[in-house]
Write an enzyme that holds these catalytic residues in place. Structure first.
Site, short mmCIF file in Angstrom:
data_model
loop_
_atom_site.label_atom_id
_atom_site.label_comp_id
_atom_site.label_asym_id
_atom_site.label_seq_id
_atom_site.Cartn_x
_atom_site.Cartn_y
_atom_site.Cartn_z
CB SER A 63 -0.86 -0.02 1.28
OG SER A 63 -1.38 1.26 1.60
CE1 TYR A 89 -3.75 0.46 3.97
CE2 TYR A 89 -5.19 -1.40 4.44
CZ TYR A 89 -4.51 -0.61 3.54
OH TYR A 89 -4.58 -0.90 2.19
#
Ligand code: NAP
Ligand code: GCO
Length: 265
Positions: A147, A160
């Site tokens: 990500s 996250y």
């Protein structure tokens, strides 16, 4: 004859959580390159719906209900896959969740759940897939979906980011330990993509939408199909000497400081 470096014919690809979104787009791309596709998810009904969507795209997939955080379920699923489809040659650790809460307000249990799904689950699935690749002396491909948060922090997504940052380093550790077995472990780092996961910060005039359009040199959200080239490359012979690399598909986000308005000075 020119060898087709990107041909996946005869390969078995497991794409975790690929009932929609980025996982489905990547699985369809791998199928179009010749791979046999296996998909798991938490809920059988979602798998049935997805199977029909794959079929509508001309792709027959094999599906299994499996919670990727559950080691016993993963071991059982992989055994079934090997018996019913064939041993996994390409693993895409796509399944993931996100929780958007400021650190001060975040429950420890929520933090732990994000780490479990986004970091520990890729460890579990990769461990047992790589074990069989080593035993079979087959080599193989491990592709972890990282990500922007593997490189950057952002308010409210601490769990996250911690998971995806860890996933980047797990990828490099896998590459270090497994390259000698001809297993290439790499990652794909999508930028901001239009999927269910980002709907809450993208739709209905959300200000984050304008921020991302301005922050992304390509001036648009990614579309799931934008990942197909990267996943086929990392799943194929074309990447046999690529190890521990995170391939960012981000429209240029990581290349730039960003800009205020439309200035060009
Ligand atoms: P998504 O729409 O939220 O899909 C995630 C998938 O993972 C869902 O099918 C979900 O199943 C499945 N899943 C979640 N927990 C699971 C578990 N314990 N066991 C099995 N499956 C599980 O996400 P997406 O936008 O397609 O993103 C896919 C991956 O790319 C994620 O790892 C995400 O972090 C990453 N990513 C996304 C973006 C983006 O902008 N969208 C950018 C960078 C990276 P259910 O639907 O049944 O819950
Ligand atoms: C967020 C987004 C991001 C994207 C993606 C960016 O809330 O910032 O959900 O985390 O999902 O990971 O690469």
């Amino acid at each position: 004859m020119t060898q087709n470096l990107f041909d996946l014919t005869g390969k078995v690809a497991l794409v975790t959580g690929a009932t929609h979104g980025l996982g489905m787009a990547m699985a369809l791309g791998l199928a179009n390159a010749g791979a046999k596709i296996v998909v798991n998810d938490l809920i059988d009904e979602k798998l049935e719906t997805a199977k029909n969507e794959y079929s509508a795209n001309g792709v027959s997939v094999t599906t299994y209900v499996c919670d990727v955080t559950n080691e016993k379920q993963v071991i059982a699923m992989l055994a079934k896959i090997e018996a019913e489809v064939g041993a996994v040659d390409i693993l895409v650790n796509n399944a993931g969740i996100i929780k958007r809460t400021p650190i001060i307000d975040m429950e420890v249990t929520d933090f732990e759940m994000v780490i479990k799904v986004d970091l520990i689950a890729p460890f579990i699935v990769s461990k047992y897939v790589a074990k069989r690749m080593i035993e079979r002396k087959s080599g193989g491909k491990i592709i972890n979906i990282c990500s922007m948060m593997s490189e950057l922090g952002r308010s409210t997504v601490s769990a996250y980011a911690a998971a995806k940052g860890g996933l980047k380093m797990l990828t490099r550790s896998q590459a270090t330990e497994w390259a000698k077995y001809n297993i290439q472990a790499n990652g794909i780092g999508p930028g901001y993509f239009a999927t269910a996961q980002t709907a809450a910060i993208r739709e209905d005039g959300h200000p984050f939408n304008d921020f991302i359009i301005n922050r992304t040199p390509a001036a648009r959200w990614g579309e799931p199909n934008d990942l197909v080239g990267a996943v086929v490359f990392l799943a194929s012979k074309a990447s046999d000497f690529v190890n521990g690399h995170i391939l960012y598909v981000d429209g240029g986000i990581l290349a730039t400081l960003g800009k205020a308005g439309n200035e060009e000075y």
